[in-house]
Design an enzyme around this catalytic site. Structure first.
Site, mmCIF file in Angstrom:
data_model
loop_
_atom_site.group_PDB
_atom_site.id
_atom_site.type_symbol
_atom_site.label_atom_id
_atom_site.label_comp_id
_atom_site.label_asym_id
_atom_site.label_seq_id
_atom_site.Cartn_x
_atom_site.Cartn_y
_atom_site.Cartn_z
ATOM 1 C CB CYS A 112 -0.997 -0.022 1.159
ATOM 2 S SG CYS A 112 -2.350 1.170 0.909
ATOM 3 C CG HIS A 222 -3.863 -3.158 3.178
ATOM 4 N ND1 HIS A 222 -2.939 -2.656 4.074
ATOM 5 C CD2 HIS A 222 -4.310 -2.101 2.465
ATOM 6 C CE1 HIS A 222 -2.841 -1.349 3.913
ATOM 7 N NE2 HIS A 222 -3.658 -0.985 2.942
ATOM 8 C CD GLU A 224 -1.539 -5.406 5.643
ATOM 9 O OE1 GLU A 224 -1.926 -4.230 5.787
ATOM 10 O OE2 GLU A 224 -1.228 -5.894 4.519
#
Length: 263
Positions: A112, A222, A224
């Site tokens: 990002c 993203h 994660e």
């Protein structure tokens, strides 16, 4: 030994006195302890001198997402709209660190804001508010969204270049659904970056560094947030972790070999 993974921090105000703190989301710490298989090391936004001091001790680098945007002074862009959050201390730390990590071959994964930093560090530029540009979609998600699963749900597909890293991790798929939580994006692609994924409106969503001596990839979404339930997100972190483990083995083997030769 497990590899040491540097995690870039932002400078954020905490408490009633708005005391500056160096911070990174717990999601990055957990993913390093999880599928990456490393030891997380939070890297303060301490400026350009940080790179030569810390990089030789790291086995990998994760460039994190953030609400702040890369300062346009670093890519000769127009000033941000009033109220746009910036973090020049972070920019001053990460941009030289990115260049040094790539040159040294230290594995790097940019996510990002980190994806945008990677492009700027290598000579690219950014669009500041993609949603305001003709023919583009809104890539942002309201920061005050109270339902986490909606905030990080799959928002659009990414068309993948055949043979690219993400396409390989997705089993050869040509399209991958991803979440989307950004306003800025790549405008002019840096000369050393190769685009490997695109949103439906043409926004670049995945890149690799051309001729990099080590693992050097960036993504705009993203992973994660959903690696515990998304196989491609988990596979990406596992591949990055394998590169970091291999780097750590080489880093520790060299001094051992020298010591043995001196005996």
């Amino acid at each position: 030994m497990k590899p040491l993974i540097g995690i870039s921090c932002c400078v954020k105000a905490f408490g009633i006195f708005a005391t500056p703190n160096h911070a990174a989301s717990d999601s990055y710490v957990r993913v390093v302890l999880g599928p990456v298989g490393g030891i997380p090391v939070l890297l303060p936004a301490a400026g350009e001198a940080m790179a030569p001091q810390i990089l030789p001790r790291l086995d990998g680098l994760i460039l994190t997402g953030s609400r702040s945007n890369v300062c346009p002074d670093f890519y000769e862009g127009p000033p941000h709209a009033e109220g746009t959050p910036e973090d020049i201390a972070r920019d001053s730390t990460t941009l030289p660190l990115i260049r040094a990590a790539i040159a040294a071959g230290v594995p790097l994964l940019a996510i990002c804001r980190g994806f945008q930093e990677l492009n700027v560090a290598l000579g690219g530029s950014l669009d500041q508010r993609i949603q305001d540009l003709p023919g583009r979609i809104d890539h942002s998600t309201p920061s005050d969204q109270k339902l986490p699963r909606i905030r990080v749900a799959k928002a659009h597909g990414v068309r993948l270049a055949p043979g690219s890293l993400i396409a390989e991790l997705a089993g050869g798929a040509g399209d991958l659904p991803v979440n989307s939580l950004h306003n800025q994006g790549i405008a002019r692609l840096a000369p050393r970056l190769v685009a490997e994924g695109w949103a439906p409106d043409g926004t670049v969503e995945a890149v690799r560094v051309r001729d990099a001596p080590g693992f050097a990839h960036g993504i705009q979404w993203h992973p994660e947030y959903d690696w515990e339930r998304d196989a491609v997100s988990r596979a990406l972190f596992e591949r990055f972790g394998a590169a970091c483990t291999a780097w750590a083995a080489r880093r520790h083997a060299a001094p051992a070999a020298m010591a043995q030769a001196a005996e």
